[in-house]
Write a protein that holds these residues in place. Structure first.
Motif, PDB file in Angstrom:
ATOM      1  N   ASN A  28      19.579  -8.713 -36.665  1.00 33.08           N
ATOM      2  CA  ASN A  28      18.618  -9.584 -35.968  1.00 33.08           C
ATOM      3  C   ASN A  28      17.601  -8.831 -35.116  1.00 33.08           C
ATOM      4  OD1 ASN A  28      21.458 -11.205 -35.930  1.00 33.08           O
ATOM      5  ND2 ASN A  28      19.762 -12.463 -36.582  1.00 33.08           N
ATOM      6  N   GLU A  29      17.343  -7.572 -35.496  1.00 37.48           N
ATOM      7  CA  GLU A  29      16.335  -6.813 -34.764  1.00 37.48           C
ATOM      8  C   GLU A  29      15.126  -6.554 -35.648  1.00 37.48           C
ATOM      9  OE1 GLU A  29      18.306  -4.006 -31.327  1.00 37.48           O
ATOM     10  OE2 GLU A  29      18.144  -3.207 -33.353  1.00 37.48           O
ATOM     11  N   ILE A  30      13.970  -6.481 -34.989  1.00 43.94           N
ATOM     12  CA  ILE A  30      12.754  -6.110 -35.718  1.00 43.94           C
ATOM     13  C   ILE A  30      12.285  -4.755 -35.216  1.00 43.94           C
ATOM     14  CG2 ILE A  30      10.358  -6.712 -36.209  1.00 43.94           C
ATOM     15  CD1 ILE A  30      11.038  -9.613 -35.823  1.00 43.94           C
ATOM     16  N   LEU A  31      12.091  -3.848 -36.155  1.00 42.29           N
ATOM     17  CA  LEU A  31      11.628  -2.508 -35.807  1.00 42.29           C
ATOM     18  C   LEU A  31      10.223  -2.301 -36.359  1.00 42.29           C
ATOM     19  CD1 LEU A  31      12.484   0.609 -34.995  1.00 42.29           C
ATOM     20  CD2 LEU A  31      12.672   0.822 -37.443  1.00 42.29           C
ATOM     21  N   SER A  32       9.325  -1.781 -35.495  1.00 39.22           N
ATOM     22  CA  SER A  32       7.990  -1.454 -35.979  1.00 39.22           C
ATOM     23  C   SER A  32       7.857   0.048 -36.118  1.00 39.22           C
ATOM     24  CB  SER A  32       6.934  -1.955 -35.004  1.00 39.22           C
ATOM     25  OG  SER A  32       6.696  -3.318 -35.236  1.00 39.22           O
ATOM     26  N   ILE A  33       7.363   0.491 -37.288  1.00 35.46           N
ATOM     27  CA  ILE A  33       7.054   1.906 -37.463  1.00 35.46           C
ATOM     28  C   ILE A  33       5.571   2.076 -37.162  1.00 35.46           C
ATOM     29  CG2 ILE A  33       7.034   3.847 -39.061  1.00 35.46           C
ATOM     30  CD1 ILE A  33       9.197   2.460 -40.658  1.00 35.46           C
ATOM     31  N   LEU A  34       5.272   2.925 -36.193  1.00 37.55           N
ATOM     32  CA  LEU A  34       3.896   3.088 -35.735  1.00 37.55           C
ATOM     33  C   LEU A  34       3.454   4.536 -35.885  1.00 37.55           C
ATOM     34  CD1 LEU A  34       4.536   1.044 -32.485  1.00 37.55           C
ATOM     35  CD2 LEU A  34       3.196   0.235 -34.426  1.00 37.55           C
ATOM     36  N   GLY A  35       2.158   4.716 -35.901  1.00 34.66           N
ATOM     37  CA  GLY A  35       1.634   6.075 -36.009  1.00 34.66           C
ATOM     38  C   GLY A  35       0.286   6.057 -36.704  1.00 34.66           C
ATOM     39  N   PRO A  36      -0.450   7.181 -36.649  1.00 34.24           N
ATOM     40  CA  PRO A  36      -1.792   7.199 -37.241  1.00 34.24           C
ATOM     41  C   PRO A  36      -1.757   7.096 -38.767  1.00 34.24           C
ATOM     42  CG  PRO A  36      -1.162   9.383 -36.455  1.00 34.24           C
ATOM     43  CD  PRO A  36      -0.088   8.442 -36.006  1.00 34.24           C
ATOM     44  N   ASN A  37      -2.931   6.879 -39.331  1.00 33.28           N
ATOM     45  CA  ASN A  37      -3.047   6.819 -40.785  1.00 33.28           C
ATOM     46  C   ASN A  37      -2.527   8.102 -41.427  1.00 33.28           C
ATOM     47  OD1 ASN A  37      -4.225   4.319 -41.032  1.00 33.28           O
ATOM     48  ND2 ASN A  37      -6.288   5.111 -40.732  1.00 33.28           N
ATOM     49  N   GLY A  38      -1.816   7.948 -42.527  1.00 30.53           N
ATOM     50  CA  GLY A  38      -1.396   9.114 -43.301  1.00 30.53           C
ATOM     51  C   GLY A  38      -0.239   9.883 -42.707  1.00 30.53           C
ATOM     52  N   VAL A  39       0.416   9.317 -41.710  1.00 30.07           N
ATOM     53  CA  VAL A  39       1.509  10.058 -41.067  1.00 30.07           C
ATOM     54  C   VAL A  39       2.812   9.890 -41.853  1.00 30.07           C
ATOM     55  CG1 VAL A  39       2.342   8.266 -39.506  1.00 30.07           C
ATOM     56  CG2 VAL A  39       2.477  10.643 -38.803  1.00 30.07           C
ATOM     57  N   GLY A  40       2.858   8.879 -42.715  1.00 29.13           N
ATOM     58  CA  GLY A  40       4.049   8.695 -43.543  1.00 29.13           C
ATOM     59  C   GLY A  40       4.825   7.429 -43.226  1.00 29.13           C
ATOM     60  N   LYS A  41       4.157   6.443 -42.619  1.00 24.95           N
ATOM     61  CA  LYS A  41       4.852   5.194 -42.282  1.00 24.95           C
ATOM     62  C   LYS A  41       5.324   4.480 -43.540  1.00 24.95           C
ATOM     63  CE  LYS A  41       1.356   3.324 -40.002  1.00 24.95           C
ATOM     64  NZ  LYS A  41       0.340   4.380 -40.025  1.00 24.95           N
ATOM     65  N   THR A  42       4.387   4.304 -44.478  1.00 21.39           N
ATOM     66  CA  THR A  42       4.733   3.623 -45.717  1.00 21.39           C
ATOM     67  C   THR A  42       5.750   4.430 -46.518  1.00 21.39           C
ATOM     68  OG1 THR A  42       2.568   2.583 -45.764  1.00 21.39           O
ATOM     69  CG2 THR A  42       3.755   2.652 -47.826  1.00 21.39           C
ATOM     70  N   THR A  43       5.581   5.741 -46.506  1.00 24.93           N
ATOM     71  CA  THR A  43       6.536   6.600 -47.209  1.00 24.93           C
ATOM     72  C   THR A  43       7.948   6.390 -46.663  1.00 24.93           C
ATOM     73  OG1 THR A  43       4.772   8.221 -47.466  1.00 24.93           O
ATOM     74  CG2 THR A  43       7.011   8.998 -47.854  1.00 24.93           C
ATOM     75  N   PHE A 200       3.967  -4.845 -30.338  1.00 24.36           N
ATOM     76  CA  PHE A 200       4.666  -5.052 -29.073  1.00 24.36           C
ATOM     77  C   PHE A 200       5.150  -6.486 -28.931  1.00 24.36           C
ATOM     78  CE2 PHE A 200       2.210  -1.448 -26.769  1.00 24.36           C
ATOM     79  CZ  PHE A 200       2.950  -0.540 -27.483  1.00 24.36           C
ATOM     80  N   ARG A 201       4.315  -7.396 -29.375  1.00 30.27           N
ATOM     81  CA  ARG A 201       4.592  -8.811 -29.197  1.00 30.27           C
ATOM     82  C   ARG A 201       5.763  -9.289 -30.041  1.00 30.27           C
ATOM     83  NH1 ARG A 201      -0.014 -12.912 -28.014  1.00 30.27           N
ATOM     84  NH2 ARG A 201       1.052 -14.860 -28.506  1.00 30.27           N
ATOM     85  N   TYR A 202       5.929  -8.651 -31.199  1.00 28.76           N
ATOM     86  CA  TYR A 202       6.902  -9.201 -32.144  1.00 28.76           C
ATOM     87  C   TYR A 202       8.126  -8.330 -32.418  1.00 28.76           C
ATOM     88  CZ  TYR A 202       3.813 -13.074 -33.225  1.00 28.76           C
ATOM     89  OH  TYR A 202       3.069 -14.205 -33.144  1.00 28.76           O
ATOM     90  N   ASP A 243       3.910 -11.649 -19.430  1.00 27.67           N
ATOM     91  CA  ASP A 243       5.104 -11.150 -20.102  1.00 27.67           C
ATOM     92  C   ASP A 243       4.852 -10.503 -21.456  1.00 27.67           C
ATOM     93  OD1 ASP A 243       6.822 -11.618 -18.093  1.00 27.67           O
ATOM     94  OD2 ASP A 243       7.406 -13.634 -18.801  1.00 27.67           O
ATOM     95  N   VAL A 244       3.610 -10.273 -21.788  1.00 28.98           N
ATOM     96  CA  VAL A 244       3.329  -9.563 -23.033  1.00 28.98           C
ATOM     97  C   VAL A 244       2.667  -8.242 -22.684  1.00 28.98           C
ATOM     98  CG1 VAL A 244       2.099  -9.649 -25.245  1.00 28.98           C
ATOM     99  CG2 VAL A 244       3.004 -11.759 -24.217  1.00 28.98           C
ATOM    100  N   SER A 245       3.169  -7.151 -23.258  1.00 26.71           N
ATOM    101  CA  SER A 245       2.544  -5.855 -23.012  1.00 26.71           C
ATOM    102  C   SER A 245       1.315  -5.699 -23.883  1.00 26.71           C
ATOM    103  CB  SER A 245       3.527  -4.731 -23.314  1.00 26.71           C
ATOM    104  OG  SER A 245       4.610  -4.807 -22.435  1.00 26.71           O
ATOM    105  N   VAL A 246       0.249  -5.214 -23.256  1.00 25.51           N
ATOM    106  CA  VAL A 246      -1.004  -5.087 -23.992  1.00 25.51           C
ATOM    107  C   VAL A 246      -1.513  -3.660 -23.827  1.00 25.51           C
ATOM    108  CG1 VAL A 246      -3.338  -5.988 -24.255  1.00 25.51           C
ATOM    109  CG2 VAL A 246      -1.511  -7.496 -23.444  1.00 25.51           C
ATOM    110  N   VAL A 247      -1.892  -3.049 -24.942  1.00 25.26           N
ATOM    111  CA  VAL A 247      -2.436  -1.693 -24.892  1.00 25.26           C
ATOM    112  C   VAL A 247      -3.948  -1.774 -24.797  1.00 25.26           C
ATOM    113  CG1 VAL A 247      -2.679   0.478 -26.120  1.00 25.26           C
ATOM    114  CG2 VAL A 247      -0.572  -0.823 -26.313  1.00 25.26           C
TER     115      VAL A 247
END
Lengths: 250, 363
Positions: A28-43, A200-202, A243-247
């Motif tokens: 029941n957890e949601i994990l976000s993979i973040l990072g710049p383009n081409g860093v290998g998130k999709t990989t 951050f929100r989700y 209550d929502v973090s905003v960058v």
């Protein structure tokens, strides 16, 4: 733990793309993979369900090694929603029915049809169930893709940039859907994201990739402006708004 | 298999019911297609330089001799020709529909991928280098026949060779649709260049044989050849039907398919092999019949959609109908001559294709 990833390395030809990837995910957890383009998130996402085969490391889903499972067995455990789902002259029902493939033998059963109907109702797609997907908008198509993955009855959902190329309303709708499914269906989700604020929100957990490896990981409290500056090369401040973090880039 | 009592049938909701109606309509289309095909079959047998009334055709087909002469015309000439048109049309169309799916390209067909060109080169090569004439001619003395089967076998071998080359390159460069199509196109122009080279140095009789061979004609096949074509087509169709869900998944994109547990590369290579085999056997026996493999799947898609559960059979019916009608027309157009059906399908092909492109949704 529903997912345990340890020491995953991936090479494309002789170029090292990912190294030393290690993280865990609870039910029941949601994990976000973040990072710049081409860093290998999709990989990294594709290594989770062995669409790409890691050179080294283990991916355990409920203590079973994904990399040792047959493709169809993987599909019974992990639902994958790629960035783009190609439209064809199929109804949404047909397209979602494909999610039953890993479970069916020669043909669909009544149970498969009922699971699809159930999924359609859960995601409130009733109105578009019998519409052709080649006449649908990007947002609708994305919902069909998510519905298909849910019909797979997986333990873990993998979503590759689920909100890219969607307008604001659709972005929120899609992520609300994911969140609701994760809460109600006893599954977890990993998604690659570009939009930090939406992430951050989700999401419950975050994984920042830099230079092919994990630069930082944790939940919302662990994220600092320094991390984001290091990863993206942009100075930012993180503000709290209702209550929502905003960058905000500064 | 044990039949488990189905408790859930009664609980199917409104959406499922509407979905069942939706798929039910597709079954109706297919059944009406088959019915129409049967009517066309009888009509096609009855039309020709000797007209036989449809009722008498039915009587003869059910084993009642109406006239010895009609018996002989129907059993020895018309029926094998009509059945060949049906089987070849279905075979070419099914190859086309499968190639379009696994190559994810609406232009995929045995013709565009150079397989037909390779077969034509094989035939020309056989005529030139091995000194064989053409296969039997429906126009009697038009062409010298020395060894009909060698031409067929060589054409078949070259058609398969083209496939093997396409697959080998794909293995080397990655089994992607782009690689397959580009190598296929390259093969096509290479083999047609080869054919032109041979034609330039051929003498009159050889040239006539080569050109004659390329005019695909369904009247060439005898019962035994028809049986062989049918066997291979049927075998492949059964295989394609077993893979129908996988083709649907590939239509949704390679990655979606992989996520659904489909071994996309394997499905692609095997599908190409089977589709090429069907094309190779048809082209080798009948000559090049263009456009059926390209157009019939698209015509079927318009009626029945892209769902391969229905599309595979739908395309086959469409292919059979098109080739049967074209052959019947070709038979009576310039009486008493029989035009090879390929001339007509190519003429029909281009405008039909343009119509399909212009007439609404993308193909």
């Amino acid at each position: 733990m529903i997912l345990e990833v340890d020491g995953v390395e991936f090479q494309y030809k002789s170029k090292e793309v990912l190294k030393d990837i290690k993280f865990e995910l609870k039910r029941n957890e949601i994990l976000s993979i973040l990072g710049p383009n081409g860093v290998g998130k999709t990989t990294l996402l594709k290594c989770m369900n062995a669409i790409l085969k890691p050179k080294r490391g283990t991916v355990l889903i409920e203590d079973e090694d994904v990399l040792k499972l047959e493709q169809i067995e993987i599909a019974r455990r992990l639902g994958y929603v790629p960035q783009r789902c190609e439209p064809a002259r199929l109804t949404a029902f047909d397209a979602i029915l494909l999610g039953r493939m890993p479970h069916m033998k020669w043909n669909i059963s009544t149970e498969d049809v009922m699971i699809v109907e159930d999924t359609i109702k859960k995601l409130s797609l009733d109105d578009m169930a019998l519409r052709y997907i080649d006449e649908m908008s990007g947002g609708e198509l994305q919902k069909v893709g998510i519905a298909r993955a849910i019909a797979q009855n997986p333990k873990l959902l993998l979503l590759d940039e689920p909100t890219s190329s969607l307008d604001l309303k659709n972005q929120l709708e899609i992520l609300d859907t994911v969140k609701e499914v994760v809460r109600k269906e006893n599954v977890s989700a990993i998604m690659t994201m570009h939009d930090l604020n939406l992430a951050f929100r989700y999401s419950d957990k975050f994984l920042f990739l830099k230079n092919g490896t994990i630069f930082a990981a944790g939940n919302m409290e662990d994220i600092t402006p320094d991390i984001i500056r290091e990863v993206y090369g942009v100075p930012v401040t993180i503000q709290n708004f209702q209550d929502v973090s905003v960058v905000i880039p500064v | 298999m044990v039949k488990i009592p189905n408790k859930t049938t009664g609980d199917e909701g409104d959406i499922s019911r509407r979905y069942r109606e939706h798929t039910g309509r597709k079954y109706t289309y297919i059944l009406s297609g088959i019915l129409f095909l049967f009517v066309m079959l009888i009509l096609s047998i009855s039309i020709g330089s000797v007209d036989i009334p449809p009722i008498e055709v039915m009587q003869t087909l059910t084993g009642h001799t109406v006239s010895v002469r009609w018996d002989s015309i129907i059993w020895n000439i018309r029926l094998p020709q009509v059945l060949t048109a049906i089987v070849a049309g279905a075979g070419l169309a099914v190859s086309g529909v499968v190639m379009q799916s696994i190559l994810r390209n609406p232009l995929g067909s045995p013709f565009t991928l150079g397989i037909s060109n390779a077969a034509a080169f094989g035939a020309a090569f056989s005529v030139m280098a091995l000194g064989t004439g053409s296969t039997h001619s429906s126009v009697g003395d038009a062409v010298v026949i020395s060894n009909p089967y060698t031409t067929t076998v060589v054409a078949f071998v070259f058609a398969l060779a083209a496939t093997v080359i396409i697959l080998a390159f794909s293995r080397f460069r990655g089994v992607t649709p782009e690689v397959m199509i580009l190598v296929g196109v390259a093969m096509g122009s290479l083999f047609s260049a080869g054919t032109m080279f041979l034609q330039y140095f051929a003498d009159d009789v050889q040239l006539a044989s080569m050109v004659f061979w390329t005019f695909g004609d369904v009247s060439r096949a005898s019962w035994s050849e028809l049986a062989l074509i049918t066997l291979i087509t049927l075998g492949s169709v059964i295989y394609f039907l077993l893979e129908r869900w996988k083709y649907n998944a590939i239509d949704a994109g390679d990655e979606t398919a992989k996520g659904l547990g489909v071994n996309v590369e394997k499905v692609r290579v095997r599908g190409m092999m089977c589709a090429s085999l069907v094309t190779a056997i048809i082209v080798a026996f009948l000559g090049v019949i263009g456009f059926v493999g390209l157009i019939c799947p698209h015509m079927a898609r318009r009626v029945i959609g892209d769902d391969h559960r229905f599309l595979i059979i739908g395309s086959m019916i469409m292919g059979s109908l098109l080739l049967l009608c074209a052959d019947t027309a070709a038979r009576v157009m310039i009486d008493p001559y029989q035009l090879p059906v390929a001339v007509l399908t190519s003429f029909l092909g281009a405008p039909t294709f343009i119509y399909l492109i212009l007439g609404g949704r993308k193909i």
